[in-house]
Structures are given as C-alpha cells and as structure tokens.
Write an enzyme that holds these catalytic residues in place. Structure first.
Site, PDB file in Angstrom:
ATOM      1  N   GLU A 115      -5.809  -2.493 -17.719  1.00 16.62           N
ATOM      2  CA  GLU A 115      -6.897  -1.570 -17.943  1.00 16.62           C
ATOM      3  C   GLU A 115      -6.547  -0.174 -17.456  1.00 16.62           C
ATOM      4  OE1 GLU A 115     -10.484  -4.771 -17.838  1.00 16.62           O
ATOM      5  OE2 GLU A 115      -9.259  -4.433 -16.094  1.00 16.62           O
ATOM      6  N   CYS A 128      -6.854   6.895 -14.357  1.00 18.21           N
ATOM      7  CA  CYS A 128      -6.430   5.888 -13.386  1.00 18.21           C
ATOM      8  C   CYS A 128      -5.530   4.891 -14.106  1.00 18.21           C
ATOM      9  CB  CYS A 128      -7.675   5.201 -12.809  1.00 18.21           C
ATOM     10  SG  CYS A 128      -7.262   3.966 -11.586  1.00 18.21           S
ATOM     11  N   CYS A 135      -0.990  -8.356  -9.079  1.00 15.45           N
ATOM     12  CA  CYS A 135      -0.413  -7.758  -7.870  1.00 15.45           C
ATOM     13  C   CYS A 135       0.106  -8.889  -6.994  1.00 15.45           C
ATOM     14  CB  CYS A 135      -1.499  -6.963  -7.130  1.00 15.45           C
ATOM     15  SG  CYS A 135      -0.873  -5.984  -5.753  1.00 15.45           S
ATOM     16  N   CYS A 139      -4.829  -8.405  -0.897  1.00 12.76           N
ATOM     17  CA  CYS A 139      -5.862  -7.764  -0.096  1.00 12.76           C
ATOM     18  C   CYS A 139      -7.172  -8.511  -0.351  1.00 12.76           C
ATOM     19  CB  CYS A 139      -5.978  -6.292  -0.458  1.00 12.76           C
ATOM     20  SG  CYS A 139      -4.405  -5.434  -0.240  1.00 12.76           S
ATOM     21  N   CYS A 142     -10.008  -7.113  -2.730  1.00  8.20           N
ATOM     22  CA  CYS A 142      -9.616  -6.569  -4.041  1.00  8.20           C
ATOM     23  C   CYS A 142      -9.535  -7.675  -5.078  1.00  8.20           C
ATOM     24  CB  CYS A 142      -8.269  -5.857  -3.917  1.00  8.20           C
ATOM     25  SG  CYS A 142      -7.598  -5.338  -5.501  1.00  8.20           S
ATOM     26  N   GLY A 194      -2.191  -3.202  -9.490  1.00  8.90           N
ATOM     27  CA  GLY A 194      -0.820  -3.312  -8.999  1.00  8.90           C
ATOM     28  C   GLY A 194      -0.476  -2.378  -7.855  1.00  8.90           C
ATOM     29  N   GLU A 195       0.658  -2.672  -7.226  1.00 12.71           N
ATOM     30  CA  GLU A 195       1.166  -1.855  -6.122  1.00 12.71           C
ATOM     31  C   GLU A 195       2.316  -1.006  -6.685  1.00 12.71           C
ATOM     32  OE1 GLU A 195       0.692  -0.894  -2.821  1.00 12.71           O
ATOM     33  OE2 GLU A 195       2.453   0.237  -3.421  1.00 12.71           O
ATOM     34  N   SER A 226      -1.216   5.773  -5.028  1.00 12.76           N
ATOM     35  CA  SER A 226      -1.886   5.049  -3.943  1.00 12.76           C
ATOM     36  C   SER A 226      -1.085   3.802  -3.589  1.00 12.76           C
ATOM     37  CB  SER A 226      -3.295   4.654  -4.383  1.00 12.76           C
ATOM     38  OG  SER A 226      -3.886   3.821  -3.413  1.00 12.76           O
ATOM     39  N   SER A 248      -4.037   3.104   1.275  1.00 10.74           N
ATOM     40  CA  SER A 248      -5.176   2.201   1.448  1.00 10.74           C
ATOM     41  C   SER A 248      -5.199   1.768   2.903  1.00 10.74           C
ATOM     42  CB  SER A 248      -5.013   0.992   0.527  1.00 10.74           C
ATOM     43  OG  SER A 248      -5.095   1.417  -0.800  1.00 10.74           O
ATOM     44  N   PHE A 249      -5.926   2.501   3.716  1.00 12.63           N
ATOM     45  CA  PHE A 249      -5.872   2.287   5.157  1.00 12.63           C
ATOM     46  C   PHE A 249      -6.842   1.178   5.586  1.00 12.63           C
ATOM     47  CE2 PHE A 249      -5.722   3.858   9.634  1.00 12.63           C
ATOM     48  CZ  PHE A 249      -4.356   3.842   9.751  1.00 12.63           C
ATOM     49  N   HIS A 250      -8.109   1.436   5.327  1.00 14.19           N
ATOM     50  CA  HIS A 250      -9.162   0.397   5.388  1.00 14.19           C
ATOM     51  C   HIS A 250      -9.492  -0.236   6.744  1.00 14.19           C
ATOM     52  CE1 HIS A 250      -9.035   0.878   1.154  1.00 14.19           C
ATOM     53  NE2 HIS A 250      -8.088   0.030   0.884  1.00 14.19           N
ATOM     54  N   ASN A 325     -16.940  -2.155  -3.964  1.00 14.61           N
ATOM     55  CA  ASN A 325     -17.464  -2.622  -5.245  1.00 14.61           C
ATOM     56  C   ASN A 325     -17.417  -4.138  -5.261  1.00 14.61           C
ATOM     57  OD1 ASN A 325     -17.966  -0.058  -6.513  1.00 14.61           O
ATOM     58  ND2 ASN A 325     -15.743   0.194  -6.563  1.00 14.61           N
ATOM     59  N   CYS A 368     -13.290   1.002  -8.935  1.00  8.16           N
ATOM     60  CA  CYS A 368     -12.156   0.494  -8.148  1.00  8.16           C
ATOM     61  C   CYS A 368     -12.346  -0.977  -7.827  1.00  8.16           C
ATOM     62  CB  CYS A 368     -12.077   1.185  -6.802  1.00  8.16           C
ATOM     63  SG  CYS A 368     -11.876   2.924  -6.871  1.00  8.16           S
TER      64      CYS A 368
HETATM   65  N1  SAH Z   1      -2.227  -1.170  -4.916  1.00  9.51           N
HETATM   66  C1  SAH Z   1      -2.526   0.157  -4.602  1.00  9.51           C
HETATM   67  C2  SAH Z   1      -3.238   0.918  -5.695  1.00  9.51           C
HETATM   68  C3  SAH Z   1      -4.334   0.189  -6.455  1.00  9.51           C
HETATM   69  S1  SAH Z   1      -5.846  -0.123  -5.639  1.00  9.51           S
HETATM   70  C4  SAH Z   1      -3.296   0.237  -3.309  1.00  9.51           C
HETATM   71  O1  SAH Z   1      -3.713  -0.791  -2.812  1.00  9.51           O
HETATM   72  O2  SAH Z   1      -3.417   1.334  -2.785  1.00  9.51           O
HETATM   73  C5  SAH Z   1      -6.695   1.438  -5.621  1.00  9.51           C
HETATM   74  C6  SAH Z   1      -7.726   1.562  -4.489  1.00  9.51           C
HETATM   75  O3  SAH Z   1      -8.889   0.762  -4.749  1.00  9.51           O
HETATM   76  C7  SAH Z   1      -7.162   1.077  -3.164  1.00  9.51           C
HETATM   77  O4  SAH Z   1      -7.485   1.947  -2.115  1.00  9.51           O
HETATM   78  C8  SAH Z   1      -7.869  -0.224  -2.983  1.00  9.51           C
HETATM   79  O5  SAH Z   1      -7.873  -0.600  -1.654  1.00  9.51           O
HETATM   80  C9  SAH Z   1      -9.226   0.060  -3.575  1.00  9.51           C
HETATM   81  N2  SAH Z   1     -10.013  -1.137  -3.883  1.00  9.51           N
HETATM   82  C10 SAH Z   1      -9.555  -2.343  -4.269  1.00  9.51           C
HETATM   83  N3  SAH Z   1     -10.580  -3.212  -4.447  1.00  9.51           N
HETATM   84  C11 SAH Z   1     -11.708  -2.536  -4.177  1.00  9.51           C
HETATM   85  C12 SAH Z   1     -13.091  -2.879  -4.212  1.00  9.51           C
HETATM   86  N4  SAH Z   1     -13.502  -4.086  -4.568  1.00  9.51           N
HETATM   87  N5  SAH Z   1     -13.992  -1.926  -3.895  1.00  9.51           N
HETATM   88  C13 SAH Z   1     -13.572  -0.665  -3.574  1.00  9.51           C
HETATM   89  N6  SAH Z   1     -12.281  -0.296  -3.530  1.00  9.51           N
HETATM   90  C14 SAH Z   1     -11.352  -1.207  -3.829  1.00  9.51           C
HETATM   91 FE1  SF4 Z   2      -2.757  -5.043  -4.749  1.00  6.51          FE
HETATM   92 FE2  SF4 Z   2      -3.817  -2.637  -4.104  1.00  6.51          FE
HETATM   93 FE3  SF4 Z   2      -5.399  -4.719  -4.720  1.00  6.51          FE
HETATM   94 FE4  SF4 Z   2      -4.057  -4.741  -2.421  1.00  6.51          FE
HETATM   95  S1  SF4 Z   2      -5.672  -3.278  -3.047  1.00  6.51           S
HETATM   96  S2  SF4 Z   2      -4.228  -6.475  -3.862  1.00  6.51           S
HETATM   97  S3  SF4 Z   2      -2.149  -3.741  -3.035  1.00  6.51           S
HETATM   98  S4  SF4 Z   2      -3.957  -3.706  -6.105  1.00  6.51           S
END
Ligand code: SAH
Ligand code: SF4
Length: 394
Positions: A115, A128, A135, A139, A142, A194-195, A226, A248-250, A325, A368
């Site tokens: 997508e 985007c 991936c 995480c 995600c 993906g990463e 990212s 993606s610090f979180h 989300n 996201c």
């Molecule tokens: N893999 C990479 C890039 C794709 S994710 C990464 O992890 O950075 C893009 C962003 O969306 C990341 O910051 C990720 O942590 C965030 N993300 C993933 N799932 C999410 C969700 N359910 N709600 C909000 N943000 C989310």
């Molecule tokens: Fe992969 Fe980024 Fe999702 Fe983590 S947040 S599972 S690295 S796509």
C-alpha cells in the site's frame, strides 16, 4: 558506538550480459543503466549520453513508450523496445478519503500487494512509501509486524510507487503540471510497510533516482526515512542517501522498548542515541524526528515525557507524537487526548517541537500501522465473494 563507514560507491547491479527477456529500465541507477545499454549493444562512447536522454524521458517527462522518445533515432528506439521495458507496479485499487488522502493498493511481481498513501497538506503533499512486503521485525503495536516478511521490494518497485502516484496526480510536465508550481507530491516518507534499513541498497537506489537533478528532483531534505533503529545502517543512511531521519523511539526505558520495539534487545537506547548523535546535519533546521506512539498506560506518563527530554538532550530533534491507531486484536489502547496534550506540553516546554500527528485517511484504513488490515480485509472480501460464488453454483 561508532560504526565503520563503508566506502560510498556506485553499485552496478546489471551484469554486462543481459538476462533473457526484456529488462525493466525503471529502478536502475545511472551507472546500472549505462551497463545495461552497453550490454544491449549501445556503443560505449555513446552510452552516457543515451542514459541522459532516456533518463529524462522516463523521470522528467513520465514517458513509458520508447516511440515517444523523439530525440532517439527510429532504429535505436526499435532496438530498445526489443530489449527493455519501462514498467511500473500495477495499481489494483485506489481509494480517496474524505480528507483527501489517497491510498493505492499496488501489485508487484509474484502477486504481492503493498500500500502507498498520499497525504495532501497545506502547501505540500507527502507520499508514504513501502519498502518491504511485511516486516521481519515484530513491534507489538504495529499491524505490519504481525505479517511475516514476504520479500524486499526492488528499487523499481520503490520508485515505481512514486511514479504511479505522480501518474494519478497528473504531475508529469507533459500532463500539464507547470514546473515551478508547488508540487502536489513534494515529500516522500519511507514510513509504509517494512523496515527500510533492512532493504538498504534498493531503498538507496530508489531515493537516488527520486533526488536526481534531471528527473523527479526531490531535495534530500524532503525525503524522510523512518527506522526502528537498525544502528549499523544509520551512518550509511547519512553517507549514501543523505536524507532526513526519523526514528521509531516509542519508549524511554530499555525494559519497555524491548517489548514495543524488540530490535531494542539488539541495539538498545544508549547505542541508538549514540548513532543519532553522530548523524550529520546539513543545517540547523535538519532535525532528527523522534516518533513516539502514544499507548495508554504503557509509555505515556509525565515521567516518560521528562525522561524522553533528558535522553535526547543535545540532539537537534523534534518529537512526533502519534496517537495509536487501533487495529483488530491490538493489545493496546490509544492514550486520551488530554494525556497526549499533557505529554506534548512537557516536551514543548523543554524546547522541542512536539506536533501531534493527526491520523489521516482513517476511513480508508490508511493511517500509520493500519496498512496491513486493509489488504487483509480486501483479501477476505475476495475470499467471501469466491465462497458466495461457490455456494451460488451448488
Ligand atoms: N519500519 C519503520 C517504518 C515504518 S512504520 C519504522 O518502524 O520506523 C512508520 C511509523 O508508524 C513508525 O514510527 C511506527 O512505529 C508507526 N506505527 C506502526 N504501527 C502503528 C500504529 N498502530 N499506530 C500508530 N503508529 C504506528
Ligand atoms: Fe516493522 Fe516498523 Fe512495524 Fe516495527 S513498526 S514491525 S519495524 S514496520
């Protein structure tokens, strides 16, 4: 921690002998295209000039048909047609949200689908882009992370996402978009599925094409990659791509980050921050974006906000707060608006920009972390349709 810098070099991805069948010119770097043209019989002396001409047709004018390349001789065009194609991923569905967000489901070789989301904003438009099907990382918040990696996207499939979006927006000059007008597609974020740093070479080659001065011409400052924190590739990102970085610090402790972003067990917060401190900046305005997903009761306390400010001290940064989300079966809840605002306030008062990301395109599941659900939903409905058809036939 310092990681050794690899030597920057142009990678020739195409062997001198062409494989059987027509080869896609899309996604090749300039040196790779040169090699491919030579392997197909273009005299070496002419090759660089031919690359320049073909490159402009493909990436500046959006041309897909060799016959339209009028500054090449008819016989050369016929030659090219025999050996090459200019091919993009196929757009399977296109959805437009109430807020103008567009989501494309594109099909790539092997029948896989990814997508791509276009987000129009005041004075700019961001695409985007996905870098992998699924991936390998997991995480826990995600949805893409629950889908196993199927494969890396090729450079053609990555830059192809940009090209299909430009097609849809009518933004190739030949389609009437004045060159100097504000671009509809002005920014790219590698924040889809993906990463990106686990598909480094393809992402790099595709972004080089996006930045090329004689093609799509996006400034490196308008491209943001990212990463979840693949530390050894962060220095390479600066050296070989030079784009902006988002992380993606979180979480603010290793204990919590280990569960949210499991790659933290490999490269922990301290190691990650050291790599980010070393990330060079072209100017002061080029800050690192810290993405921080707001999860109710997990990482959203005032104490977390204060710890975050302390951790990133000395790094030119902005903190992008992302309201979680939700997706079906997700083990977390989104923090309340008041909590997010209180968290943002602490960061803001410490001197950092702390924008709260407004979820866009939620009605079409384009926000996201929602990207996988839509594909699955589409699959499910197709399956349902098939079942219904089967039943009807009985
Ligand atoms: N893999 C990479 C890039 C794709 S994710 C990464 O992890 O950075 C893009 C962003 O969306 C990341 O910051 C990720 O942590 C965030 N993300 C993933 N799932 C999410 C969700 N359910 N709600 C909000 N943000 C989310
Ligand atoms: Fe992969 Fe980024 Fe999702 Fe983590 S947040 S599972 S690295 S796509």
């Amino acid at each position: 921690m310092s990681v050794s810098a690899p030597i920057t070099q142009d990678v020739h991805t195409i062997p001198r002998k062409l494989p059987e069948g027509p080869v896609n010119l899309v996604g090749m770097t300039r040196p790779a295209m040169r090699d491919a043209l030579i392997a197909a019989g273009t005299p070496e002396k002419q090759a660089k000039m031919r690359v320049g001409q073909i490159w402009q047709w493909i990436y500046q004018w959006g041309v897909r048909d060799f016959d339209a390349m009028t500054n090449l001789s008819k016989t050369y065009r016929a030659d090219l047609k025999e050996k090459f194609v200019i091919e993009l991923p196929e757009v399977v569905t296109r959805q437009v949200s109430d807020d103008g967000t567009r989501k494309y489901l594109v099909r790539i070789a092997g029948g896989h689908e990814v997508e791509v989301v276009y987000i129009p904003e005041e004075g700019r438009g961001t695409l985007c882009v996905s870098s992998q099907v699924g991936c390998t990382l997991t995480c826990s918040f995600c949805h893409t992370g629950t889908q196993k990696l199927v494969r890396n996207l090729t450079a053609a499939e990555i830059i192809g996402q940009v090209m299909v979006a430009r097609d849809d927006l009518g933004e190739w000059p030949e389609q009437g978009a004045p060159k100097n007008e504000t671009r509809l597609l002005s920014n790219i974020v590698l924040m889809g599925m993906g990463e990106p740093l686990y598909n480094f070479e393809n992402v790099r080659d595709a972004m080089k094409i996006a930045m090329d001065e004689e093609g799509i011409q996006l400034s490196r400052r308008r491209i943001t990659l990212s990463t979840s924190g693949v530390v050894p590739e962060i220095e390479r990102t600066a050296d070989e791509i030079g784009c902006q970085l988002a992380v993606s610090f979180h979480a603010t402790t290793d204990e919590v980050r280990d569960t949210l972003v499991p790659i933290n067990k490999r490269w922990n917060i301290e190691t990650l921050l050291a790599a980010l401190r070393a990330y060079p900046r072209g100017r002061n305005s080029e800050r690192i974006t810290f993405e921080y997903v707001m999860l109710h009761g997990v990482n959203d306390s005032d104490e977390d906000a204060r710890r975050l400010v302390e951790l990133i001290g000395g790094i030119p940064a902005k903190i992008n707060l992302i309201p979680f989300n939700e997706w079906p079966g997700a083990p977390y809840k989104r923090s309340s608006n008041n909590r997010i605002r209180a968290f943002a306030d602490i960061i803001y008062k410490a001197g950092y920009a702390s924008p709260i990301r407004t979820p866009r395109g939620e009605d079409i599941m384009a926000a996201c972390g929602q990207l996988k659900s839509a594909t699955e939903r589409a699959r499910k409905s197709r399956k349902q349709i098939a079942q219904e058809a089967g039943l009807a036939g009985q």
